[in-house]
Design a protein around this motif. Structure first.
Motif, PDB file in Angstrom:
ATOM      1  N   PRO A  41      26.862  -2.027  -7.659  1.00  0.00           N
ATOM      2  CA  PRO A  41      27.135  -0.974  -6.732  1.00  0.00           C
ATOM      3  C   PRO A  41      26.042  -0.189  -6.206  1.00  0.00           C
ATOM      4  O   PRO A  41      25.102  -0.022  -6.802  1.00  0.00           O
ATOM      5  N   GLU A  42      26.157   0.217  -4.992  1.00  0.00           N
ATOM      6  CA  GLU A  42      25.395   1.305  -4.265  1.00  0.00           C
ATOM      7  C   GLU A  42      25.178   2.096  -4.971  1.00  0.00           C
ATOM      8  O   GLU A  42      23.947   2.571  -4.978  1.00  0.00           O
ATOM      9  N   ARG A  43      25.996   2.967  -5.517  1.00  0.00           N
ATOM     10  CA  ARG A  43      25.722   4.303  -6.216  1.00  0.00           C
ATOM     11  C   ARG A  43      25.315   4.157  -7.599  1.00  0.00           C
ATOM     12  O   ARG A  43      25.322   5.128  -8.560  1.00  0.00           O
ATOM     13  N   ALA A  44      25.106   2.859  -8.143  1.00  0.00           N
ATOM     14  CA  ALA A  44      24.961   2.832  -9.672  1.00  0.00           C
ATOM     15  C   ALA A  44      23.562   3.482  -9.875  1.00  0.00           C
ATOM     16  O   ALA A  44      22.596   3.253  -9.162  1.00  0.00           O
ATOM     17  N   PRO A  45      23.310   4.232 -11.040  1.00  0.00           N
ATOM     18  CA  PRO A  45      21.939   4.526 -11.367  1.00  0.00           C
ATOM     19  C   PRO A  45      20.933   3.482 -11.541  1.00  0.00           C
ATOM     20  O   PRO A  45      21.292   2.354 -11.973  1.00  0.00           O
ATOM     21  N   GLU A  87      30.060   1.305 -17.853  1.00  0.00           N
ATOM     22  CA  GLU A  87      30.392   2.872 -17.336  1.00  0.00           C
ATOM     23  C   GLU A  87      29.798   2.995 -16.035  1.00  0.00           C
ATOM     24  O   GLU A  87      30.401   3.537 -15.071  1.00  0.00           O
ATOM     25  N   ALA A  88      28.622   2.692 -15.815  1.00  0.00           N
ATOM     26  CA  ALA A  88      27.851   2.565 -14.581  1.00  0.00           C
ATOM     27  C   ALA A  88      28.346   1.618 -13.535  1.00  0.00           C
ATOM     28  O   ALA A  88      27.765   1.534 -12.669  1.00  0.00           O
ATOM     29  N   GLY A  89      29.111   0.692 -13.881  1.00  0.00           N
ATOM     30  CA  GLY A  89      29.665  -0.242 -12.864  1.00  0.00           C
ATOM     31  C   GLY A  89      28.763  -1.304 -12.814  1.00  0.00           C
ATOM     32  O   GLY A  89      28.919  -2.161 -11.928  1.00  0.00           O
ATOM     33  N   LEU A  90      27.830  -1.585 -13.882  1.00  0.00           N
ATOM     34  CA  LEU A  90      26.825  -2.697 -13.412  1.00  0.00           C
ATOM     35  C   LEU A  90      27.161  -4.279 -14.161  1.00  0.00           C
ATOM     36  O   LEU A  90      26.715  -5.176 -13.980  1.00  0.00           O
ATOM     37  N   ILE A  91      28.125  -4.024 -15.033  1.00  0.00           N
ATOM     38  CA  ILE A  91      28.771  -5.190 -16.051  1.00  0.00           C
ATOM     39  C   ILE A  91      30.111  -5.271 -15.730  1.00  0.00           C
ATOM     40  O   ILE A  91      30.679  -4.326 -15.818  1.00  0.00           O
ATOM     41  N   THR A  92      30.510  -6.363 -16.046  1.00  0.00           N
ATOM     42  CA  THR A  92      32.000  -6.619 -16.401  1.00  0.00           C
ATOM     43  C   THR A  92      32.249  -7.133 -17.859  1.00  0.00           C
ATOM     44  O   THR A  92      31.247  -7.925 -18.281  1.00  0.00           O
ATOM     45  N   ALA A  93      33.193  -6.766 -18.473  1.00  0.00           N
ATOM     46  CA  ALA A  93      33.591  -7.220 -20.014  1.00  0.00           C
ATOM     47  C   ALA A  93      34.907  -7.883 -20.039  1.00  0.00           C
ATOM     48  O   ALA A  93      35.684  -7.497 -19.296  1.00  0.00           O
ATOM     49  N   HIS A  94      34.922  -9.157 -20.499  1.00  0.00           N
ATOM     50  CA  HIS A  94      36.028 -10.019 -20.464  1.00  0.00           C
ATOM     51  C   HIS A  94      36.455 -10.328 -21.989  1.00  0.00           C
ATOM     52  O   HIS A  94      35.670 -10.955 -22.769  1.00  0.00           O
ATOM     53  N   PRO A  95      37.390  -9.783 -22.669  1.00  0.00           N
ATOM     54  CA  PRO A  95      37.695  -9.885 -24.004  1.00  0.00           C
ATOM     55  C   PRO A  95      37.998 -11.192 -24.334  1.00  0.00           C
ATOM     56  O   PRO A  95      38.599 -11.887 -23.308  1.00  0.00           O
TER      57      PRO A  95
END
Length: 119
Positions: A41-45, A87-95
Motif C-alpha cells: 500500500p502507498e501509505r504503509a509505513p 495492521e500496516a496492510g503489508l501482509i495477508t494472513a490465511h488461517p
C-alpha cells in the motif's frame, strides 16, 4: 544463527517487538499462511530491517512456523511482528481450513483395521 547471518543477530528479540510479549491480535497459529501484499500500500509505513526480511520471505505464501525457523526467530516474536505487518496492510494472513467432516469414514476405518490385522 543461520549460515547467512555470519555476523550474528545484533538486535535482541525483545527489542524487535518493542518490549511487547503478547500479540495485538489472535489471527496467527503455527500453520497460518502469510504472504506479502504486492504491491505494498502507498501509505504503509516503511518497514524496519527485520520486517523487510520477513516481507522478502513472504513473497510466496509461507506458514508462520516455517517463517520463524527460516529467520531464526522465536515464534512468539514472529507473531508479534506479523501482527504489526498485518495492521500496516503489508501482509495477508490465511488461517488453515477447518476439517468439516463430522463423522468418520467407516469404510476407511475398516480397511485400516483389516490392514493392521494382516501385519
Amino acid at each position: 544463527m543461520s549460515g547467512s547471518d555470519a555476523a550474528g543477530r545484533l538486535v535482541r528479540p525483545f527489542a524487535l517487538t518493542g518490549g511487547r510479549t503478547r500479540p495485538s491480535r489472535a489471527d496467527f497459529t503455527l500453520i497460518t499462511t502469510v504472504a506479502a501484499v504486492d504491491p505494498p500500500p502507498e501509505r504503509a509505513p516503511r518497514p524496519q530491517p527485520e520486517q523487510a526480511r520477513i516481507l522478502r520471505r513472504c513473497a510466496r505464501p509461507v506458514a508462520v512456523a516455517e517463517l520463524a525457523a527460516l529467520l531464526d526467530l522465536p515464534v512468539s516474536v514472529m507473531v508479534i511482528m506479523l501482527c504489526d505487518l498485518l495492521e500496516a496492510g503489508l501482509i495477508t494472513a490465511h488461517p488453515p481450513h477447518p476439517v468439516t467432516r463430522a463423522t468418520p469414514d467407516l469404510e476407511l476405518l475398516q480397511k485400516v483395521r483389516d490392514g493392521l490385522g494382516r501385519l
